[in-house]
Design a protein around this motif. Structure first.
Motif: not given
Length: 648
Positions: A429-430, A432-433, A437, A471, A474-475, A477-478, A481-482
């Protein structure tokens, strides 16, 4: 090669249904009795108006209305029959039919003006235009209704149209650059997966189309520029798209259409003249849009390996790049083309900024639309990133691009498998974030390739993730968020996914990417005497490979087609190389022309993309860049394939 491909395509049209469909067939002597049995409910506030233009052919009209009576519309509706001055029993039978609004033109006005006249009497949010030589089937209306009711961005929707013998007549339609129409899938098997998923199309036929009333009424209905008929339905679809609405084909709805029953009574020469004149009018209005719709982007995979890195110097020797492997390759048999040596650009070093500018200019000249750079990330460590970082810093080359994360282990055997690992992937998970980014930095670039507003990102091996859907979540959603918004994800059909034909939605993806030569071989005996007695690799025939890929079924989801100009990894595996003999620019061009045509039929808009593997995979013998043997021939073949429509 083109002859072989044409023969393969003709086979698709040999399909014949095991059992012809059972359609309504009313004899001439029973028309009055059949008409008397047809009744429709009258609603005070209809949600949809069904507009049926007729001119003679009362038998087909009665059969059409009988099918509507059997397979009813389960929302409040209004049935309007507009009679364009028929001289048969139409007036006598229609004027007495319960629940039908019958309108009669005293003189023949033609299809277009009749439809507009009927639309003036229509009510509801949607108008359904239905030819009188159509028969609807069980459950036909709900998918059309749902497509507009549930998707505010869709303006026009059409069903799968079938011939009375059960063959496919139309799975949507496309408009060619010269304004001729192509009915997608005509005369083919309607059960093929490629024709059985909803998708956007250039236009749909007026034989059966459900249209938002607001779209139809914007300019007063069908444009009288095209009166009495022909091209008015195409024009309506283009106008809807200009207003921001999509045109949807939905196969869950099936309708039988006899095709041109009314117009067949018209003098063929007159019909041809009208079609030609209206095509010219349509071209004058919409040619720039037509050209845009017919553009297929060709994106070439790009290997950013041709510059020294500390890791490669440590693993393979000081100053190592792929050129070291390329130059030491030797033929394994008589007639084996090795080594592949670069032409115009020489043994370039990507540390020299001008190199990538030269590559981009060469690609542009020959119709390449962009590069897909392989991106290397290993738990927070980037590899081969120098060209991409410079692109962010300088904006050069000034050329569209996207990224494909080569998310496999870096091994000594060049295959990413679990042995001799130099750099391992450890998906989490970490990670993936962190990786998304890092990727966002590139996806914000103004030249980054997008599908609609969504940046396109490819993932090379989705099976290596412990939970790829997690994954993906996460991608996405990130990215939101960005502030980037949603992204467009495509997985590469590599290794075990090459022949699985798995729906991208199963993994949370939007599309897949065909990736030759994975998943298909075409073994042949050595075509010449062995020179290398230690050779134990696999020799394949390129032309046979082309045919096998073309024969593969087109799946029922969005998929980007792929192609290789050639393939031969002797430079990496001298004694165990896999190669495709007899590769040639001509065979490559024939293959590319075919998949460009398929892409026109299956994909729409920004999704009309073909991937070439590759621009510069020199150690795998897969390169569009000029070499000593072929020079610019593969590049010219690429441009020829893009412009082949000029010769039709």
């Amino acid at each position: 090669m083109k002859t072989r491909i044409s023969a393969l395509r003709e086979r698709k049209k040999q399909y014949r249904p095991e059992r012809p469909p059972s359609l309504i067939d009313v004899s001439e002597s029973d028309l009055a009795a059949a008409a008397a049995e047809i009744t429709f409910t009258t609603y005070r506030e209809p949600a949809v108006s069904v507009i049926i233009p007729v001119y003679n052919n009362i038998k087909f009209t009665i059969e059409c209305l009988t099918s509507l009576n059997r397979h009813r519309i389960h929302v409040p509706h209004k049935i309007i029959v507009i009679d364009d001055g028929s001289k048969d029993l139409t007036e006598d039978l229609m004027s007495k039919m319960e629940g039908v609004v019958y309108i009669r033109n005293e003189k023949n006005l033609g299809f277009l003006l009749s439809c507009n006249t009927a639309a003036a009497a229509a009510r509801g949010r949607f108008y359904l235009f239905l030819n009188n030589d159509v028969q609807v089937t069980e459950g036909w209306f709900e998918p059309l209704w749902n497509a507009l009711e549930q998707n505010a961005h869709i303006g026009v929707v059409s069903p799968k149209l079938l011939f009375p013998n059960g063959l496919l007549q139309e799975a949507g339609a496309r408009i060619l650059r010269d304004c001729r129409s192509e009915l997608i899938g005509v005369f083919e098997d309607p059960n093929q997966p490629s024709y059985n998923y909803p998708r956007l199309v250039d236009y749909v036929s007026g034989a059966c189309m459900l249209v938002r009333a607001e779209v139809f009424e914007v300019d007063g209905g069908f444009d009288t520029l095209y009166a009495p008929a022909y091209c008015e339905d195409v024009d309506l679809c283009f106008r809807a798209r200009k207003l921001g609405f999509g045109i949807l084909y939905t196969p869950e709805s099936e309708v039988f259409h006899h095709l041109s029953v009314t117009s067949n009574a018209v003098d063929p020469e007159y019909k041809t003249r009208r079609v030609t004149v209206n095509q010219q009018k349509f071209s004058q209005r919409w040619q720039s849009s037509i050209d845009g719709l017919n553009d297929v982007k060709i994106i070439a995979f790009y290997l950013p390996q041709f510059h020294p890195t500390p890791e490669n110097s440590l693993w393979w020797g000081q100053g190592f790049t792929e050129w070291a492997n390329v130059t030491k390759a030797r033929p394994n048999f008589v007639g084996h083309y090795q080594p592949h040596l670069p032409g115009d650009l020489g043994f370039y070093d990507l540390r020299i900024p001008e190199v990538m500018d030269q590559q981009a200019e060469l690609a542009k000249r020959y119709g390449i639309s962009g590069f897909c750079y392989f991106y290397y990330w290993f738990n927070g460590k980037r590899m081969l990133e120098m060209p991409l970082e410079r692109l962010l810093e300088t904006g050069k080359p000034d050329f569209p691009f996207c990224l494909s994360w080569a998310n496999e282990n870096w091994t000594k055997r060049w295959d990413g498998r679990e042995h001799d690992i130099l750099l391992a992937q450890e998906h989490s998970d970490d990670d993936d974030r962190a990786v998304i980014r890092d990727l966002i930095r590139y996806m914000r670039h103004p030249k980054y390739i997008r599908i609609g507003e969504k940046p396109l990102l490819l993932i090379y091996r989705i099976n290596l993730f412990p939970d790829i859907r997690r994954s993906v979540d996460i991608w996405r959603r990130t990215c939101r968020e960005e502030g980037l918004g949603d992204i467009y994800l495509a997985f590469v059909e590599s290794f075990e996914h090459a022949t699985a034909f798995e729906h991208p939605k199963n993994y949370g993806f939007d599309a897949s990417v065909e990736y030759p030569p994975h998943g298909t071989d075409a073994r042949i005996d050595p075509p010449g005497e062995l020179i290398n007695r230690d050779y134990q690799g696999a020799i394949n025939d390129y032309a046979d490979l082309v045919c096998k890929y073309i024969e593969r079924p087109i799946p029922g989801y969005t998929r980007f087609r792929g192609i290789i100009p050639s393939w031969d990894n002797t430079a990496r595996r001298q004694n165990n190389a896999t190669l495709f003999h007899n590769a040639s620019p001509g065979a490559y061009q024939a293959w590319l022309e075919t998949i460009i045509a398929d892409t026109h039929r299956q994909n729409f808009g920004d999704e009309r993309i073909v991937f070439v593997n590759a621009w510069n995979e020199w150690a795998e013998g897969a390169h569009l860049e000029p070499d000593h043997r072929f020079g610019h021939e593969y590049l010219q073949a690429t441009l020829n394939a893009k412009e082949s429509w000029l010769l039709r």
